[in-house]
Design an enzyme around this catalytic site. Sequence first.
Site, PDB file in Angstrom:
ATOM      1  N   THR A   1      79.752   4.123  37.579  1.00 17.72           N
ATOM      2  CA  THR A   1      79.636   3.376  36.326  1.00 17.72           C
ATOM      3  C   THR A   1      78.166   3.222  35.965  1.00 17.72           C
ATOM      4  OG1 THR A   1      79.845   1.234  35.201  1.00 17.72           O
ATOM      5  CG2 THR A   1      79.861   1.163  37.582  1.00 17.72           C
ATOM      6  N   ILE A   2      77.895   3.338  34.677  1.00 20.03           N
ATOM      7  CA  ILE A   2      76.513   3.097  34.249  1.00 20.03           C
ATOM      8  C   ILE A   2      76.167   1.619  34.398  1.00 20.03           C
ATOM      9  CG2 ILE A   2      76.501   5.040  32.627  1.00 20.03           C
ATOM     10  CD1 ILE A   2      76.577   2.863  30.362  1.00 20.03           C
ATOM     11  N   ASP A   3      77.187   0.749  34.460  1.00 20.10           N
ATOM     12  CA  ASP A   3      76.943  -0.704  34.490  1.00 20.10           C
ATOM     13  C   ASP A   3      76.402  -1.193  35.833  1.00 20.10           C
ATOM     14  OD1 ASP A   3      78.129  -0.562  32.008  1.00 20.10           O
ATOM     15  OD2 ASP A   3      80.062  -1.350  32.676  1.00 20.10           O
TER      16      ASP A   3
ATOM     17  N   ARG B   1      64.784  -6.459  13.195  1.00 20.30           N
ATOM     18  CA  ARG B   1      65.720  -5.345  13.089  1.00 20.30           C
ATOM     19  C   ARG B   1      66.471  -5.237  14.411  1.00 20.30           C
ATOM     20  NH1 ARG B   1      64.423  -5.763   8.548  1.00 20.30           N
ATOM     21  NH2 ARG B   1      63.619  -4.168   7.121  1.00 20.30           N
TER      22      ARG B   1
ATOM     23  N   ARG C   1      78.599  -4.306  29.926  1.00 22.71           N
ATOM     24  CA  ARG C   1      79.771  -5.194  29.934  1.00 22.71           C
ATOM     25  C   ARG C   1      79.370  -6.596  30.419  1.00 22.71           C
ATOM     26  NH1 ARG C   1      85.090  -4.886  28.955  1.00 22.71           N
ATOM     27  NH2 ARG C   1      84.759  -2.977  27.843  1.00 22.71           N
TER      28      ARG C   1
HETATM   29  O1  F6P Z   1      81.847   0.375  31.665  1.00 23.39           O
HETATM   30  C1  F6P Z   1      81.029   1.299  31.037  1.00 23.39           C
HETATM   31  C2  F6P Z   1      80.902   0.991  29.593  1.00 23.39           C
HETATM   32  O2  F6P Z   1      80.053   1.960  29.030  1.00 23.39           O
HETATM   33  C3  F6P Z   1      80.435  -0.433  29.265  1.00 23.39           C
HETATM   34  O3  F6P Z   1      79.065  -0.579  29.461  1.00 23.39           O
HETATM   35  C4  F6P Z   1      80.913  -0.578  27.835  1.00 23.39           C
HETATM   36  O4  F6P Z   1      81.159  -1.908  27.470  1.00 23.39           O
HETATM   37  C5  F6P Z   1      82.189   0.182  27.846  1.00 23.39           C
HETATM   38  O5  F6P Z   1      82.144   1.105  28.925  1.00 23.39           O
HETATM   39  C6  F6P Z   1      82.460   0.948  26.569  1.00 23.39           C
HETATM   40  O6  F6P Z   1      83.635   1.637  26.710  1.00 23.39           O
HETATM   41  P1  F6P Z   1      84.309   2.577  25.620  1.00 23.39           P
HETATM   42  O7  F6P Z   1      84.277   3.944  26.209  1.00 23.39           O
HETATM   43  O8  F6P Z   1      85.700   2.043  25.522  1.00 23.39           O
HETATM   44  O9  F6P Z   1      83.552   2.461  24.352  1.00 23.39           O
END
Ligand code: F6P
Length: 359
Positions: free
Chosen positions: A137-139, A277, A183
Amino acid sequence: MRIAISTGGGDAPGLNAVIRAATLSALDRGWSVLGIKRGYAGLLGEDEVVELTADAVRGIAHLGGTILRTTNRGNPFAFPVQQKDGSWKEIDRSDEIIANAKSHGIEAMIAIGGDGSLAIAQRLVEKGVRIVGVPKTIDNDVAGTVTTFGFDTAVQTAIEAIDKLHTTAESHDRVMVLEVMGRDAGFIALHSGVSGTADVVLIPEIPWKIEHVCEAVMERDRRGRKFAIIVIAEGAKDESGSSSLIGKSLPGQDRRVGGVAQRLATIIQEKTGKECRSMVLGHLQRGGMPTGYDRLLATRFGGAAAQAVADGKWGHMVALQTPNIVTVPIKEALQTPKRVDPAHDVVQTARAIGISFGD
Ligand code: F6P
């Protein structure tokens, strides 16, 4: 031995490097490898199951996305099915998956995914399926591993955006608010904000007040620094203590967070009179080539996952516990989601060098 590999949940740079390394490591042991398309959908008759040969994984380590494709609507225990009247119902299709895996001769699986996909893997393990997990996960919000692959690339993308925002912000004496993903975790905002030398970093783990954010901006202004860069995590709570929701989720999908940067920019402009902005970096953070760090980590994870299959480590995921790759029980890793520790040295140093967290 015949194994299968699947990628589930949101994509992350490095998925293909895991697929390649796991496949080649498995082939090296004389096993055969199948790729399940779009999470578990390939085992639900909605997509295919393909053979992963050395040729099939050639030249993909540097590519973003996943050659197996993915979905965040594929939970087999709560699979969204549209009813005749147009409404949606979630049904348990896990037994179908198990039966179809058997019919393909799949003896073990490598499931590459974030907390959601790993939780599904754990439930399948409890039903007797032999699965090893790979945290993605990038998170960076999966516990048990120092980092997940994809995080470093996302941070790099955010830093490049901050660098570019700096020059235009300074030219116009503007406040630029950049919203990054994560997230409910603030790792991307914190790491990119500190590395990109933002002035204010707002994350879900540290409640902030708009007065303090405006004060940080105005204090800079009084010192002659007429512009400011604010990095805000998409899940950072606003003044009312709730995170912003954006758009609508489709049936079977998690809630979607976002939109907080625009709201923050509007309020700061109203309260300070400074021109503001906002920008949402969005899915750019998920796309493109993985960094060298992510490529290496993903490759190590792929190789270690094949080893974990050889060792029969069902219900475990591979993890980085620097400097080693280890395996940890998925259940343990999922017990408490990983979040930024406000006492961590990155936060402390950020404060010491003048970054405000709005608290
Ligand atoms: O969990 C990875 C993530 O990129 C979060 O950072 C983000 O909120 C979510 O997935 C976005 O997911 P989707 O692919 O549904 O836009």
